[in-house]
Design a protein around this motif. Structure first.
Motif, PDB file in Angstrom:
ATOM      1  N   ARG A 197      -7.740 103.882  25.922  1.00 49.21           N
ATOM      2  CA  ARG A 197      -7.270 102.322  26.221  1.00 49.21           C
ATOM      3  C   ARG A 197      -8.128 101.367  26.525  1.00 49.21           C
ATOM      4  O   ARG A 197      -8.997 101.558  27.315  1.00 49.21           O
ATOM      5  N   LEU A 198      -8.095 100.228  25.912  1.00 48.54           N
ATOM      6  CA  LEU A 198      -8.962  98.985  26.090  1.00 48.54           C
ATOM      7  C   LEU A 198      -7.988  97.843  25.788  1.00 48.54           C
ATOM      8  O   LEU A 198      -7.290  97.636  24.748  1.00 48.54           O
ATOM      9  N   ALA A 199      -8.253  96.802  26.608  1.00 46.08           N
ATOM     10  CA  ALA A 199      -7.263  95.461  26.702  1.00 46.08           C
ATOM     11  C   ALA A 199      -6.008  95.750  26.965  1.00 46.08           C
ATOM     12  O   ALA A 199      -5.473  96.959  27.319  1.00 46.08           O
ATOM     13  N   LEU A 200      -5.405  94.772  27.243  1.00 43.03           N
ATOM     14  CA  LEU A 200      -4.178  94.841  28.153  1.00 43.03           C
ATOM     15  C   LEU A 200      -2.738  94.308  27.219  1.00 43.03           C
ATOM     16  O   LEU A 200      -2.940  93.024  26.791  1.00 43.03           O
ATOM     17  N   ASN A 201      -1.986  95.155  27.209  1.00 40.55           N
ATOM     18  CA  ASN A 201      -0.575  94.720  26.648  1.00 40.55           C
ATOM     19  C   ASN A 201       0.096  93.448  27.590  1.00 40.55           C
ATOM     20  O   ASN A 201       0.288  93.702  28.722  1.00 40.55           O
ATOM     21  N   CYS A 202       0.296  92.385  27.159  1.00 38.34           N
ATOM     22  CA  CYS A 202       0.868  91.460  28.056  1.00 38.34           C
ATOM     23  C   CYS A 202       2.229  90.554  27.291  1.00 38.34           C
ATOM     24  O   CYS A 202       2.317  90.680  26.260  1.00 38.34           O
ATOM     25  N   PHE A 203       2.726  89.950  28.690  1.00 40.80           N
ATOM     26  CA  PHE A 203       3.884  89.167  28.217  1.00 40.80           C
ATOM     27  C   PHE A 203       3.755  87.799  28.787  1.00 40.80           C
ATOM     28  O   PHE A 203       3.027  87.455  29.664  1.00 40.80           O
TER      29      PHE A 203
END
Length: 223
Positions: A197-203
């Motif tokens: 896992r790398l970087a972020l799921n964002c809203f």
């Protein structure tokens, strides 16, 4: 109580991908709303059976670049996305019966509308950050600090972005963004050294205009 961290975080890069699975467009400023960046992933490749085709199985798509024209319509390598030349290129890249289609609903995203990467994690990976296909790259981040950001909020000017979780990475990270040469060791390293896992799921909590160089504040609340 808001426990904002006073740090020299900033927006280092902004990327939009008007055509899903094609190379993106680097921006200096962008409008952010509840569906992410204006014009992001509004055209996709559709197979003959109607299913979405992506660079996971059609990596040659990464060799074409999507941008937005002055009229807000997508371009592929500088040409209108509905043009005959583009249609022929899509068939060559994705196979017989492949076409481009327009859709701007929220379900056009694989996960959430925004993917946020950090310069610290990109340095730790030691690869071109474009392999991660981020929308935002946050600069000034120490090492793998992004791994502690799940559930927190990024304040960028008047905009608020919520970080849900770290993104599980896929085969698309193995392709060089310029040459398209595949190196499967990149994904193996991500799995071995970063738990896949790398970087972020964002809203988006609150929209606004954001620009390269804007200060970013990391907060525990969304106010």
């Amino acid at each position: 109580m808001d426990s904002s961290i006073a740090a020299s975080l900033r927006v280092a890069e902004l990327w939009r991908y008007p055509v899903k699975s094609m190379a993106g467009q680097r921006l200096e400023q962008v409008e952010l709303d509840d569906k992410g960046f204006a014009g992001d992933r509004i055209v996709y490749v559709r197979g003959p059976a109607g299913r979405v085709l992506t660079a996971r199985t059609r990596p040659t798509l990464l060799g074409h670049r999507g941008t937005l024209g002055a009229d807000g319509q997508p371009l592929v390598d500088g040409r209108p996305w509905r043009s005959a030349d583009v249609a022929a290129d899509v068939v060559r890249a994705a196979g017989d019966g492949a076409t481009l289609a327009y859709y701007d609903g929220i379900s056009r995203f694989d996960q959430l509308p925004l993917l946020v990467a950090t310069d610290g994690a990109i340095r730790a990976l030691g690869e071109d950050g474009r392999r991660l296909r981020p929308n935002l790259v946050i600069g000034g981040v120490a090492g793998l600090d992004e791994r502690s950001w799940e559930g927190r909020t990024l304040r960028i000017g008047g905009a608020l972005v919520g970080a849900r979780d770290l993104r599980a990475r896929c085969i698309m990270t193995t392709f060089d963004p310029d040459t398209l040469v595949q190196n499967t060791e990149v994904l193996e390293r991500i799995r071995r050294e970063f738990e896949g896992r790398l970087a972020l799921n964002c809203f988006v909590i609150r929209g606004g205009t954001i620009a390269v160089g804007d200060e970013v504040t990391l907060c525990d609340t969304n106010s």
